[in-house]
Design a protein around this motif. Structure first.
Motif, PDB file in Angstrom:
ATOM      1  N   GLU A   1      21.884 -84.127 -33.018  1.00 18.19           N
ATOM      2  CA  GLU A   1      23.254 -83.210 -33.547  1.00 18.19           C
ATOM      3  C   GLU A   1      23.381 -82.837 -34.957  1.00 18.19           C
ATOM      4  O   GLU A   1      23.711 -81.571 -35.731  1.00 18.19           O
ATOM      5  N   ASP A   2      23.382 -83.896 -35.738  1.00 23.59           N
ATOM      6  CA  ASP A   2      23.831 -83.834 -36.933  1.00 23.59           C
ATOM      7  C   ASP A   2      22.419 -83.294 -37.707  1.00 23.59           C
ATOM      8  O   ASP A   2      23.605 -82.476 -38.320  1.00 23.59           O
ATOM      9  N   LEU A   3      21.450 -83.240 -37.516  1.00 25.18           N
ATOM     10  CA  LEU A   3      20.582 -82.748 -37.520  1.00 25.18           C
ATOM     11  C   LEU A   3      20.207 -81.227 -37.203  1.00 25.18           C
ATOM     12  O   LEU A   3      20.048 -80.839 -38.202  1.00 25.18           O
ATOM     13  N   TYR A   4      20.236 -81.046 -36.657  1.00 25.14           N
ATOM     14  CA  TYR A   4      20.105 -79.741 -35.818  1.00 25.14           C
ATOM     15  C   TYR A   4      21.230 -78.513 -36.626  1.00 25.14           C
ATOM     16  O   TYR A   4      21.068 -78.457 -37.493  1.00 25.14           O
ATOM     17  N   VAL A   5      22.334 -79.283 -36.209  1.00 25.49           N
ATOM     18  CA  VAL A   5      23.921 -78.972 -37.320  1.00 25.49           C
ATOM     19  C   VAL A   5      23.423 -79.137 -38.919  1.00 25.49           C
ATOM     20  O   VAL A   5      23.916 -77.266 -39.557  1.00 25.49           O
ATOM     21  N   GLU A   6      22.742 -79.428 -39.422  1.00 24.49           N
ATOM     22  CA  GLU A   6      23.028 -79.357 -41.199  1.00 24.49           C
ATOM     23  C   GLU A   6      21.830 -78.050 -40.955  1.00 24.49           C
ATOM     24  O   GLU A   6      21.278 -77.442 -42.252  1.00 24.49           O
ATOM     25  N   TYR A   7      20.727 -77.955 -40.332  1.00 25.01           N
ATOM     26  CA  TYR A   7      19.379 -77.180 -40.010  1.00 25.01           C
ATOM     27  C   TYR A   7      20.446 -76.164 -40.306  1.00 25.01           C
ATOM     28  O   TYR A   7      19.380 -74.911 -40.943  1.00 25.01           O
ATOM     29  N   LEU A   8      20.911 -75.466 -39.343  1.00 25.10           N
ATOM     30  CA  LEU A   8      21.762 -74.072 -38.804  1.00 25.10           C
ATOM     31  C   LEU A   8      21.586 -73.818 -39.562  1.00 25.10           C
ATOM     32  O   LEU A   8      22.682 -72.190 -40.076  1.00 25.10           O
ATOM     33  N   LYS A   9      22.942 -74.505 -40.710  1.00 30.26           N
ATOM     34  CA  LYS A   9      23.376 -74.316 -41.742  1.00 30.26           C
ATOM     35  C   LYS A   9      22.578 -73.833 -43.103  1.00 30.26           C
ATOM     36  O   LYS A   9      23.124 -72.552 -44.449  1.00 30.26           O
ATOM     37  N   GLU A  10      21.247 -74.209 -43.061  1.00 27.97           N
ATOM     38  CA  GLU A  10      20.541 -73.520 -43.786  1.00 27.97           C
ATOM     39  C   GLU A  10      20.089 -72.118 -43.654  1.00 27.97           C
ATOM     40  O   GLU A  10      19.266 -71.790 -44.503  1.00 27.97           O
ATOM     41  N   LYS A  11      19.733 -71.775 -42.192  1.00 29.21           N
ATOM     42  CA  LYS A  11      19.641 -70.931 -41.945  1.00 29.21           C
ATOM     43  C   LYS A  11      20.095 -69.453 -41.188  1.00 29.21           C
ATOM     44  O   LYS A  11      19.919 -68.724 -41.674  1.00 29.21           O
ATOM     45  N   PHE A  12      21.523 -69.870 -41.302  1.00 27.20           N
ATOM     46  CA  PHE A  12      22.934 -69.156 -40.838  1.00 27.20           C
ATOM     47  C   PHE A  12      24.229 -68.946 -42.352  1.00 27.20           C
ATOM     48  O   PHE A  12      24.027 -70.535 -42.641  1.00 27.20           O
ATOM     49  N   ASP A  13      24.497 -67.846 -42.727  1.00 30.42           N
ATOM     50  CA  ASP A  13      25.763 -67.557 -43.874  1.00 30.42           C
ATOM     51  C   ASP A  13      27.708 -68.322 -42.922  1.00 30.42           C
ATOM     52  O   ASP A  13      27.160 -67.559 -42.368  1.00 30.42           O
ATOM     53  N   PHE A  14      27.786 -68.942 -42.696  1.00 32.03           N
ATOM     54  CA  PHE A  14      28.537 -69.626 -41.662  1.00 32.03           C
ATOM     55  C   PHE A  14      29.886 -69.072 -42.632  1.00 32.03           C
ATOM     56  O   PHE A  14      30.766 -68.678 -41.534  1.00 32.03           O
ATOM     57  N   GLU A  15      29.948 -69.316 -43.747  1.00 30.52           N
ATOM     58  CA  GLU A  15      30.887 -68.883 -44.588  1.00 30.52           C
ATOM     59  C   GLU A  15      31.326 -66.612 -44.084  1.00 30.52           C
ATOM     60  O   GLU A  15      32.759 -67.153 -44.143  1.00 30.52           O
ATOM     61  N   MET A  16      30.421 -66.012 -44.308  1.00 27.95           N
ATOM     62  CA  MET A  16      30.176 -64.682 -43.868  1.00 27.95           C
ATOM     63  C   MET A  16      30.804 -65.383 -41.956  1.00 27.95           C
ATOM     64  O   MET A  16      31.513 -63.868 -41.994  1.00 27.95           O
ATOM     65  N   LEU A  17      29.517 -66.041 -41.191  1.00 27.08           N
ATOM     66  CA  LEU A  17      29.883 -65.629 -40.052  1.00 27.08           C
ATOM     67  C   LEU A  17      31.743 -65.885 -39.451  1.00 27.08           C
ATOM     68  O   LEU A  17      31.908 -65.743 -38.370  1.00 27.08           O
ATOM     69  N   ASN A  18      32.083 -66.859 -39.843  1.00 23.41           N
ATOM     70  CA  ASN A  18      33.650 -67.448 -40.667  1.00 23.41           C
ATOM     71  C   ASN A  18      34.487 -66.531 -40.074  1.00 23.41           C
ATOM     72  O   ASN A  18      35.684 -66.341 -40.173  1.00 23.41           O
ATOM     73  N   ARG A  19      33.743 -65.420 -41.150  1.00 24.11           N
ATOM     74  CA  ARG A  19      34.934 -63.987 -41.972  1.00 24.11           C
ATOM     75  C   ARG A  19      34.689 -63.372 -40.918  1.00 24.11           C
ATOM     76  O   ARG A  19      35.604 -61.896 -41.602  1.00 24.11           O
ATOM     77  N   SER A  20      33.982 -63.578 -39.360  1.00 22.39           N
ATOM     78  CA  SER A  20      33.158 -61.423 -38.939  1.00 22.39           C
ATOM     79  C   SER A  20      34.205 -61.175 -38.540  1.00 22.39           C
ATOM     80  O   SER A  20      35.373 -62.007 -37.528  1.00 22.39           O
ATOM     81  N   PRO A  21      34.932 -59.664 -38.052  1.00 20.10           N
ATOM     82  CA  PRO A  21      35.656 -58.574 -37.875  1.00 20.10           C
ATOM     83  C   PRO A  21      35.394 -59.357 -36.482  1.00 20.10           C
ATOM     84  O   PRO A  21      36.269 -59.067 -35.674  1.00 20.10           O
ATOM     85  N   PHE A  22      34.895 -59.464 -35.819  1.00 21.20           N
ATOM     86  CA  PHE A  22      34.038 -60.002 -34.209  1.00 21.20           C
ATOM     87  C   PHE A  22      34.224 -61.631 -34.118  1.00 21.20           C
ATOM     88  O   PHE A  22      33.851 -62.329 -34.067  1.00 21.20           O
TER      89      PHE A  22
END
Length: 468
Positions: free
Chosen positions: A161-182
């Motif tokens: 799970e740690d490996l997968y979560v770190e991989y997703l952090k490389e693929k998506f901008d979670f700073e942006m997603l966590n500020r999403s208006p949606f």
């Protein structure tokens, strides 16, 4: 001892726990896998994990013990994992094969055994058949503990799970997603994806994100009828603009728009093609299973993208993705893979991609669907699963294959396809499909019309015809 032949279906071997899915039969399959791997590799390595189903840890440790006793090193996932975590792990950790103890979306009385290849997706049909042919009728059950194999250097635990979560952090901008208006709501259906969204999007509203091996009696399949609590949560919470659901092993996806209306897999496939090509400028072939809407062909013609249709089973799509440049590969059942990720279904990855599209464009899911409808027109799809005895199921399929249905009530057809199941192209532009399940006593009836009312009417006429 009389033993039943173990057969792998569309997506692995599945059976009822304690009836046919037993520790002994899991050991038999694992012995067959070991016998297939050993001639191919001097020091074979298999990654093994389990989802949240009853007995998962026991069955995973059984598989691991048999593999170790037969000279195969095992990387054993620490805690429950999703199927995409195993597929990614096989690729990232350099294993020769992956094993997931899961029955995916099946009812809670089932468990199963999936095989994953070194490319990071389902093993090819040829390899699965080769393993199946080597499953013995009898097997010696090793008595050594997991601790014993660890001491011998034959087994290591890995934090997938740690490996997968770190991989997703490389693929998506979670700073942006966590500020999403949606704001997002996520329903894990008590499945193996339950920790991931909690870790990556801490403000998301979580539904059924706790461990319940019996799924409260509900098959963890992300269909509208199984997700009423998620739909109600969205409809009664104005700030939630998207609902994401994943199945028991988190490789299938379901979505809801801001009004709490279900967005099915056909629309998700169309949205992902639309996003990746129109907004990101990506190209490639689109590969769809036989039960996916023909509107995909219409969208791809608009964008100049080639389309290939396969038999049902993601292993057929994955096999093409390994060798060809594929933009999107998808099934009607919610299993969808996209370019830039592994050749594997991944409900969480797909959901994040569409959440990213909403956040970047400032458009809701409903508005994005309208963009697609402007190109291909509106359509409504539905599927009814008829739980009927195998004899009746086979008789209906045989009659259909022999041309025994001239029409279905008021609906005539002008063309029939038989890639996998029997698909009737209707005079009104819609379609009907009949297909028997390979793992359960049920017949799937698929239909697409131009409105919800028409689609339900088609289904009613089809059922009245075939069950007469």
């Amino acid at each position: 001892m009389i033993t039943e032949k173990i057969k792998f279906g569309t997506d692995g071997w599945r059976a009822i726990i304690a009836k046919d899915f037993t520790v002994y039969n899991v050991a038999r399959v694992s012995k067959g896998l070991a016998e297939w791997l050993k001639p191919k590799h001097a020091a074979p390595v298999v990654l093994v994990g389990h989802d949240c189903r009853f007995g998962g840890r026991l069955f995973a440790e059984t598989a691991a013990g048999v593999l170790c006793a037969n000279g195969v090193k095992v990387l054993l996932a620490d805690g429950f994992i999703s199927t995409p975590m195993i597929s990614l792990g096989v690729l990232k950790l350099g294993a020769h094969q992956g094993v997931v103890i899961t029955a995916s979306h099946n009812p809670p009385s089932y468990n199963g055994y999936k095989l994953k290849g070194p490319h990071g997706g389902p093993s090819s049909p040829k390899d699965i058949a080769a393993v199946e042919a080597l499953i013995p009728d009898e097997v010696d059950m090793p008595q050594q503990s997991i601790a014993y194999w660890k001491e011998k250097g034959m087994l290591e635990t890995v934090a997938l799970e740690d490996l997968y979560v770190e991989y997703l952090k490389e693929k998506f901008d979670f700073e942006m997603l966590n500020r999403s208006p949606f704001k997002m709501a996520y329903d894990a259906m008590y499945g193996a994806g339950q920790n991931v969204i909690r870790r990556l999007l801490p403000d998301a509203v979580l539904v059924h994100c706790e461990d319940n091996p019996g799924f409260k009696g509900q098959a963890p399949e992300p269909l509208d009828k199984n997700l009423r609590e998620l739909a109600t949560t969205i409809a009664t919470t104005p700030e939630i603009k998207i609902g994401l659901a994943t199945d028991g092993d988190a490789d299938r996806i379901g979505l809801y728009d801001e009004d709490g209306n279900f967005v099915d897999a056909h629309n998700i496939i169309l949205l992902l093609i639309h996003y990746l090509h129109k907004y990101k400028g990506m190209t490639g072939k689109v590969v769809i299973a036989f039960s996916v809407t023909d509107r995909v062909k219409k969208l791809c013609a608009h964008y100049g993208l080639p389309v290939e249709v396969t038999a049902i089973g993601f292993k057929y799509i994955s096999e093409i993705m390994v060798h060809d440049d594929v933009l999107v590969g998808g099934e009607e059942s919610g299993g969808i893979a996209v370019k830039g990720h592994i050749p594997e279904r991944d409900g969480i990855y797909d959901g994040l991609a569409l959440y990213e599209l909403m956040t970047k464009t400032g458009k809701t899911l409903k508005q994005l669907c309208e963009e697609v409808y402007d190109i291909i027109g509106r359509f409504v799809y539905d599927r009814h699963d008829l739980h009927i005895e195998n004899d009746k199921k086979e008789a209906i399929i045989k009659k259909a294959a022999d041309g025994g249905y001239a029409r279905f009530g008021k609906y005539g057809y002008d063309r029939v396809e038989t890639i996998d199941g029997i698909k009737y192209h209707l005079d009104n532009g819609g379609w009907i499909m009949l297909r028997a399940s390979g793992t359960e006593p049920l017949l799937r009836v698929y239909a697409e019309g131009n409105s919800k009312e028409e689609t339900q009417d088609i289904l009613a006429d089809v059922k009245a015809t075939i069950l007469a």
